[in-house]
Design a protein around this motif. Sequence first.
Motif, PDB file in Angstrom:
ATOM      1  N   SER A 125       0.833  -1.210   0.000  1.00 46.20           N
ATOM      2  CA  SER A 125       0.000   0.000   0.000  1.00 46.20           C
ATOM      3  C   SER A 125       0.861   1.250   0.000  1.00 46.20           C
ATOM      4  O   SER A 125       0.529   2.250  -0.667  1.00 46.20           O
ATOM      5  CB  SER A 125      -0.929  -0.012   1.214  1.00 46.20           C
ATOM      6  OG  SER A 125      -0.193  -0.014   2.432  1.00 46.20           O
ATOM      7  N   THR A 240      -2.252   5.406  13.231  1.00 49.25           N
ATOM      8  CA  THR A 240      -2.974   5.379  11.956  1.00 49.25           C
ATOM      9  C   THR A 240      -4.216   6.253  12.012  1.00 49.25           C
ATOM     10  O   THR A 240      -4.509   7.007  11.074  1.00 49.25           O
ATOM     11  CB  THR A 240      -3.364   3.936  11.601  1.00 49.25           C
ATOM     12  OG1 THR A 240      -2.186   3.135  11.578  1.00 49.25           O
ATOM     13  CG2 THR A 240      -4.046   3.875  10.250  1.00 49.25           C
ATOM     14  N   VAL A 282      -4.856   6.479   1.191  1.00 48.94           N
ATOM     15  CA  VAL A 282      -5.062   5.052   0.904  1.00 48.94           C
ATOM     16  C   VAL A 282      -4.228   4.151   1.813  1.00 48.94           C
ATOM     17  O   VAL A 282      -4.780   3.218   2.433  1.00 48.94           O
ATOM     18  CB  VAL A 282      -4.797   4.758  -0.585  1.00 48.94           C
ATOM     19  CG1 VAL A 282      -4.727   3.257  -0.843  1.00 48.94           C
ATOM     20  CG2 VAL A 282      -5.901   5.379  -1.450  1.00 48.94           C
ATOM     21  N   PRO A 283      -2.901   4.365   1.956  1.00 51.87           N
ATOM     22  CA  PRO A 283      -2.152   3.490   2.874  1.00 51.87           C
ATOM     23  C   PRO A 283      -2.644   3.584   4.316  1.00 51.87           C
ATOM     24  O   PRO A 283      -2.702   2.573   5.029  1.00 51.87           O
ATOM     25  CB  PRO A 283      -0.711   4.001   2.753  1.00 51.87           C
ATOM     26  CG  PRO A 283      -0.653   4.684   1.437  1.00 51.87           C
ATOM     27  CD  PRO A 283      -1.995   5.296   1.254  1.00 51.87           C
ATOM     28  N   ILE A 286      -5.971   1.619   4.575  1.00 50.82           N
ATOM     29  CA  ILE A 286      -5.730   0.171   4.577  1.00 50.82           C
ATOM     30  C   ILE A 286      -5.187  -0.273   5.929  1.00 50.82           C
ATOM     31  O   ILE A 286      -5.617  -1.282   6.498  1.00 50.82           O
ATOM     32  CB  ILE A 286      -4.759  -0.203   3.441  1.00 50.82           C
ATOM     33  CG1 ILE A 286      -5.433   0.018   2.089  1.00 50.82           C
ATOM     34  CG2 ILE A 286      -4.291  -1.653   3.580  1.00 50.82           C
ATOM     35  CD1 ILE A 286      -4.523  -0.173   0.899  1.00 50.82           C
ATOM     36  N   ARG A 287      -4.242   0.501   6.473  1.00 54.36           N
ATOM     37  CA  ARG A 287      -3.682   0.150   7.784  1.00 54.36           C
ATOM     38  C   ARG A 287      -4.760   0.216   8.864  1.00 54.36           C
ATOM     39  O   ARG A 287      -4.801  -0.627   9.773  1.00 54.36           O
ATOM     40  CB  ARG A 287      -2.543   1.117   8.113  1.00 54.36           C
ATOM     41  CG  ARG A 287      -1.862   0.871   9.443  1.00 54.36           C
ATOM     42  CD  ARG A 287      -1.158  -0.482   9.476  1.00 54.36           C
ATOM     43  NE  ARG A 287      -0.531  -0.709  10.760  1.00 54.36           N
ATOM     44  CZ  ARG A 287       0.715  -0.368  11.051  1.00 54.36           C
ATOM     45  NH1 ARG A 287       1.473   0.201  10.124  1.00 54.36           N
ATOM     46  NH2 ARG A 287       1.211  -0.609  12.238  1.00 54.36           N
ATOM     47  N   LEU A 289      -8.005  -0.320   8.501  1.00 58.30           N
ATOM     48  CA  LEU A 289      -8.872  -1.496   8.381  1.00 58.30           C
ATOM     49  C   LEU A 289      -8.182  -2.746   8.914  1.00 58.30           C
ATOM     50  O   LEU A 289      -8.818  -3.599   9.545  1.00 58.30           O
ATOM     51  CB  LEU A 289      -9.272  -1.690   6.919  1.00 58.30           C
ATOM     52  CG  LEU A 289     -10.196  -0.612   6.331  1.00 58.30           C
ATOM     53  CD1 LEU A 289     -10.396  -0.843   4.841  1.00 58.30           C
ATOM     54  CD2 LEU A 289     -11.524  -0.576   7.052  1.00 58.30           C
ATOM     55  N   GLN A 290      -6.874  -2.870   8.682  1.00 56.69           N
ATOM     56  CA  GLN A 290      -6.131  -4.009   9.219  1.00 56.69           C
ATOM     57  C   GLN A 290      -6.135  -3.985  10.749  1.00 56.69           C
ATOM     58  O   GLN A 290      -6.281  -5.027  11.397  1.00 56.69           O
ATOM     59  CB  GLN A 290      -4.693  -3.986   8.691  1.00 56.69           C
ATOM     60  CG  GLN A 290      -4.581  -4.303   7.211  1.00 56.69           C
ATOM     61  CD  GLN A 290      -3.179  -4.078   6.680  1.00 56.69           C
ATOM     62  OE1 GLN A 290      -2.357  -3.386   7.288  1.00 56.69           O
ATOM     63  NE2 GLN A 290      -2.887  -4.678   5.529  1.00 56.69           N
TER      64      GLN A 290
END
Length: 302
Positions: A125, A240, A282-283, A286-287, A289-290
């Motif tokens: 990502s 994040t 975006v990165p 994604i982080r 959501l992880q």
Amino acid sequence: MTMPPSPSRGRIIFFLILTTVFWGGSFLFTKIGARDLPPAIFVLLRFSLASLLMLALCLPRLGRLDRTTILRGAIVGTALGVTNLTFVVGIKGTSISRAGVLNNLFVLFIPLIARILWKERIGPSHLAGILMASGGIALLAAGGGQGFNRGDLISTLCAFFIAVHIITVSKVLKDDDVWLISLVQFSVVALMAGSTVALQQPAAIKVSREALFAIAYCAVFSTVICFTLQNTYQRYVTPTQAGLIYTLDPVWSLLAGFGVLGERLAPREWLGCGLIFLAVVVPLAIRYLQERRLLQRYRPAG
């Protein structure tokens, strides 16, 4: 002995967003102040006033100011000083709309620095974000008739130093008194700016009323209050989550540039800014959501 209750989720998010509003305003007022003042003088006056205000707040704590706090504060203060000097030079040479977006590239610089210094892996990502950011910068260079100018380059360099400052804070500071650390940081920045002014030996300047107001705003709201809010509320969210909230900074600078200074971006510039913004978001998304999936997986039943 019971621990004080944590603030509500809504209160945490509100004050962190308010931090981005104050910081977004610093782009506007720095642009106004830099019209009359050389960058080093603007930084000197801003952080001298911020140091005096922080000194007044820290008077009951000064007895705990030791050599270790001074040393650690000086290290992170040096990184903060370079960051703010490049911040003002960058804004002076470009629009605050472009500077706000380019400064946000610090999110991508952090994993790059970690990769170079500590061989940490860069995830897919972040690689995608770096590619999108590169495309966005190329569009900025091709749009607006001014290309990727010196101010844009310095603003990108400022994003690198923002990343350096963030990493320095995480690596150097331990269980230090954040108020005293902030006092030392602000004082070091003022000393760095003062040394730069002495080396440059600028001609006599006349400070306008607008410049004085810009200095006061940046010292009070963008420095003392922003640092206090961050130190108070950021610890209740993950890095994040904080990063996602802080991506609002360029939104406020874009609005200020459009509504107050009458800045207008060409279509390619808008597309370039959008790509850079997505490269940052975006990165982080994604982080985030992880992190949520991991939290749900390991959350105890009930």
